[in-house]
Structures are given as structure tokens and as C-alpha cells.
Design a protein around this motif. Structure first.
Motif, PDB file in Angstrom:
ATOM      1  N   LEU A 105       3.264  -2.081  -4.278  1.00 24.54           N
ATOM      2  CA  LEU A 105       2.537  -1.367  -5.318  1.00 24.54           C
ATOM      3  C   LEU A 105       3.118  -1.773  -6.669  1.00 24.54           C
TER       4      LEU A 105
ATOM      5  N   THR B 254       7.384   2.955 -12.890  1.00 22.98           N
ATOM      6  CA  THR B 254       7.527   2.859 -11.432  1.00 22.98           C
ATOM      7  C   THR B 254       7.611   4.236 -10.805  1.00 22.98           C
TER       8      THR B 254
ATOM      9  N   LEU C 114      11.272   2.961  -4.029  1.00 24.39           N
ATOM     10  CA  LEU C 114      11.004   2.849  -5.459  1.00 24.39           C
ATOM     11  C   LEU C 114      12.126   2.024  -6.079  1.00 24.39           C
TER      12      LEU C 114
ATOM     13  N   LEU D 246       0.810   8.874  -5.693  1.00 21.86           N
ATOM     14  CA  LEU D 246       1.402   7.896  -4.783  1.00 21.86           C
ATOM     15  C   LEU D 246       0.684   7.865  -3.429  1.00 21.86           C
TER      16      LEU D 246
ATOM     17  N   LEU E 166      -1.165   4.639  -1.760  1.00 21.84           N
ATOM     18  CA  LEU E 166      -0.562   3.997  -0.589  1.00 21.84           C
ATOM     19  C   LEU E 166      -1.051   4.539   0.746  1.00 21.84           C
TER      20      LEU E 166
ATOM     21  N   ILE F  26       3.074  -1.527 -10.669  1.00 23.29           N
ATOM     22  CA  ILE F  26       2.694  -0.546 -11.678  1.00 23.29           C
ATOM     23  C   ILE F  26       2.897  -1.107 -13.085  1.00 23.29           C
TER      24      ILE F  26
ATOM     25  N   VAL G 216       7.631  -0.139  -4.307  1.00 29.95           N
ATOM     26  CA  VAL G 216       6.974   0.119  -5.586  1.00 29.95           C
ATOM     27  C   VAL G 216       7.841  -0.451  -6.697  1.00 29.95           C
TER      28      VAL G 216
END
Length: 360
Positions: A222, A309, A338, A318, A322, A224, A192
Motif C-alpha cells: 500500500l 503512512t 507500517l 486501512l 487492504l 501512500i 504500508v
């Protein structure tokens, strides 16, 4: 996808970034319900992940075209009042006979200008110039007034904040480290990160592709953004590259009205589109709240762009992003990284202001 370049042993040029820790977070793992690992980019020399990409771009420029004489000065010119500018300035301090000229728009906060000027006070090798109302105008001034004019004994190098292959390759070194640091009995299921112009996410995707054989399976990415600085998200929704009319988010480090073409390419081609590359947004309030929660949980102060994030881990989204098709038992076994990208636009006063503005 070539391997990550390193300076030849015979050169005296230092690597402008450091290997950062990967740590398991018990508080966030409990919060989210799966295994959360933090890649601590906040400990880079400049305070953010930008040391990798900007540092590598500057390093490669010196390696590919060394000074023509011992007296030639290399001037690195960067139009950024944020973390890219700080990375450029910090890196210039580590190179011999180098100078950084950072052009910032008039809207840049006195807090960030002071940080840049403090670096310049070390040995006079950092200069801060204010020009234009926006980054576009500051960059235009840099190109037309500073970069275009030659000076005897000076070589000038333009340092883009995010849109350059050497920047992406430098950022990809983060994945090189993850591959070495990740527990041998664990599979990396997702990474992420936030997105401004796209330099970081480009590097992450590039690094994953380079190490795909070792990883065994492609981790999800991911990406953000905050609402109001969400040029990638708007592009994904529209099915084409979108330019925002303006940046309205407080996360000014994410303030690219258009992401790089390479970022859009990754969004369309990484793994199975809309499954392995996921674009999402959080509000400014959620990002600010995540900064405050993270300070309590990890004792680490990060700017609000980094809070973006972290926000999906704190706002309960989350798993939806995901692992929405997974059972709780399946989700519990997942391992998510992360990227704590750090950032220097933060202080106790700034966090206190967020608490008041957003009633946190």
C-alpha cells in the motif's frame, strides 16, 4: 533480483545503516482491528530510511571504484534539502577522506539547513550550498557548476535522492530484516509505506520478490501519498506516468513531481495490478493528525511525510484499502507492517504549528 550486497570483510568501510526493530503496536492494532507491526526506520543514523538507499549507493561507489591514492578525496554531491541530503551527509561522516556537498533550493527551511550545517561542524566534511528556487534548479546547479568541474585529487560522485538501482537495493534490505524478524507463526499480509520519488517502495517490492519463496505469498503493498504530492496516484488514475505541475502539500519530503520510471513499472507489474499494489492518498491534515496521534501512542516524533503512512490506520480507511472484502473476523487475523520512515523535518514547534493550522 540479486541478493543484498554487503561489504567484503577485508574492507574497512562501515555499513551506513543499522538493523531496525520490528515491534507490535497494541494501540494501533486496537484502532485498526488487525495486527499492526511497526518497522522503526526513525532510528537510522540519519533519522530516516534514506540511510539504507543513499548509504548503499555511496558504499557501492567506493567498493566498485576505490580511491586511486590514500590522499584522494571523494566528494558526494546530493541535491536535497531533506532526508536524502541528511543521509548523504551522515554517511559521508562515516567514510574516510570523504566529503558531502548538499545543494538545497532557496525554499529549504532554515530548520533543515541548520541540521545539515550542524553535521558539517563535526569535522568540516559537510558543505551546504543554496541555489535555485526549486529542487530542479538546485540539481541543475549541482550538475553544471559543481559536478562538471574537475578538481585535482578529488573524485566526485553524484548521489540521486531516489532514482538509482543501488538506492533501491539498499532500501530492499528492509525486507531482508522483516523476513527474519516477523513472528514465525504469522504471515505478512501487507506492507504500508509512503511514496515521494519511489526509492522506498521500489526497494520494498524488490525485496519481496527476492524473498517470495520464503514469504509463501506476496504481501500487498500500500503506497501512500499526500494530496498535492501525489504523482504516483495521479499516474495510476490516468493510466500513464504523470508529472505534477507543482507540489502543494506540506509533506515536502514527498515532493517529487514525477515518480521514478521503476516505481511506475512496479505499480503496473507487482502481483495482480490494482489488487496487490494499491496507491492511495491522504490529506495534509490527516497526515499531521497522525503525527500527533502517533506521538501519544508510541512516544515517537515523526515528520508529516511519515504521518501519511500512519494516517490510514488513524482515519479508518486501512481495512477499506487492504481488506474491504473480508469479514471482521478475517480482518482480525491479518498482519500489516507500517514502515515508520521517520524523517528529520519535525520539532515540537512544527507539530504545534500543525495543531493551529489544522485545528487539531
Amino acid at each position: 533480483m540479486g541478493s543484498m550486497p554487503t561489504p567484503p570483510a577485508e574492507t574497512a568501510l562501515p555499513k551506513p545503516w543499522v538493523e531496525t526493530p520490528l515491534v507490535f503496536s497494541a494501540p494501533l492494532s486496537r484502532q485498526v482491528g488487525c495486527n499492526i507491526y511497526l518497522k522503526l526506520e526513525n532510528v537510522q543514523p540519519s533519522g530516516s530510511f534514506k540511510s539504507r538507499g543513499i548509504g548503499n549507493m555511496m558504499l557501492q561507489s567506493l567498493l566498485s571504484s576505490p580511491p586511486s591514492s590514500p590522499d584522494e578525496q571523494t566528494q558526494f554531491l546530493c541535491s536535497s534539502g531533506g532526508n536524502a541530503g541528511l543521509a548523504c551527509a551522515t554517511t559521508a561522516l562515516s567514510f574516510p577522506n570523504a566529503k558531502a556537498i548538499i545543494v538545497v533550493p532557496l525554499s529549504t527551511s532554515p530548520f533543515m539547513i541548520a541540521k545539515l550545517q550542524e553535521l558539517g561542524g563535526v569535522n568540516g566534511s559537510v558543505e551546504v550550498v543554496q541555489a535555485g528556487e526549486s529542487w530542479v534548479e538546485a540539481d541543475t546547479y549541482l550538475r553544471e557548476e559543481l559536478l562538471a568541474k574537475s578538481e585535482p585529487g578529488v573524485r566526485k560522485v553524484y548521489v540521486p535522492p531516489f532514482d538509482h538501482p543501488d538506492v533501491w537495493t539498499g532500501a530492499s534490505s528492509l525486507v531482508d530484516e522483516l523476513v527474519q524478524q516477523f513472528p514465525v507463526d504469522k504471515k505478512m499480509d501487507a506492507v504500508v509505506c509512503n511514496v515521494g520519488g519511489g526509492g522506498l517502495v521500489n526497494g520494498i517490492c524488490q525485496g519481496i520478490e527476492r524473498h517470495l519463496k520464503t514469504l509463501g505469498a506476496r504481501p500487498k503493498v500500500l503506497a501512500i501519498e499526500t494530496v498535492g504530492a501525489d504523482s504516483l496516484y495521479q499516474s495510476v488514475q490516468a493510466g500513464k506516468l504523470v508529472t505534477l505541475p507543482a507540489i502543494t502539500s506540506i509533506a515536502t519530503s514527498l515532493g517529487a513531481r514525477t515518480v521514478s520510471n521503476k516505481t511506475w513499472e512496479w505499480a503496473c507489474s507487482y502481483g495482480e495490478k490494482q489488487k496487490d499494489f494499491i496507491s492511495s492518498t491522504v490529506t495534509d491534515r490527516e497526515a499531521a493528525r497522525a503525527c500527533l496521534r502517533f506521538l501519544d501512542d508510541a512516544r515517537i516524533m515523526v515528520e508529516v511525510s511519515c504521518g501519511a503512512t500512519l494516517a490510514p490506520a488513524y482515519n479508518g480507511t486501512l481495512k477499506e484499502l487492504l481488506g474491504k472484502d473480508l469479514t471482521e473476523e478475517e480482518w482480525k487475523e491479518k498482519n500489516v507492517v507500517l514502515v515508520v520512515c521517520g524523517g528529520s523535518n519535525v520539532s515540537w514547534e512544527i507539530l504545534e504549528k500543525y495543531k493551529q493550522v489544522f485545528d487539531l
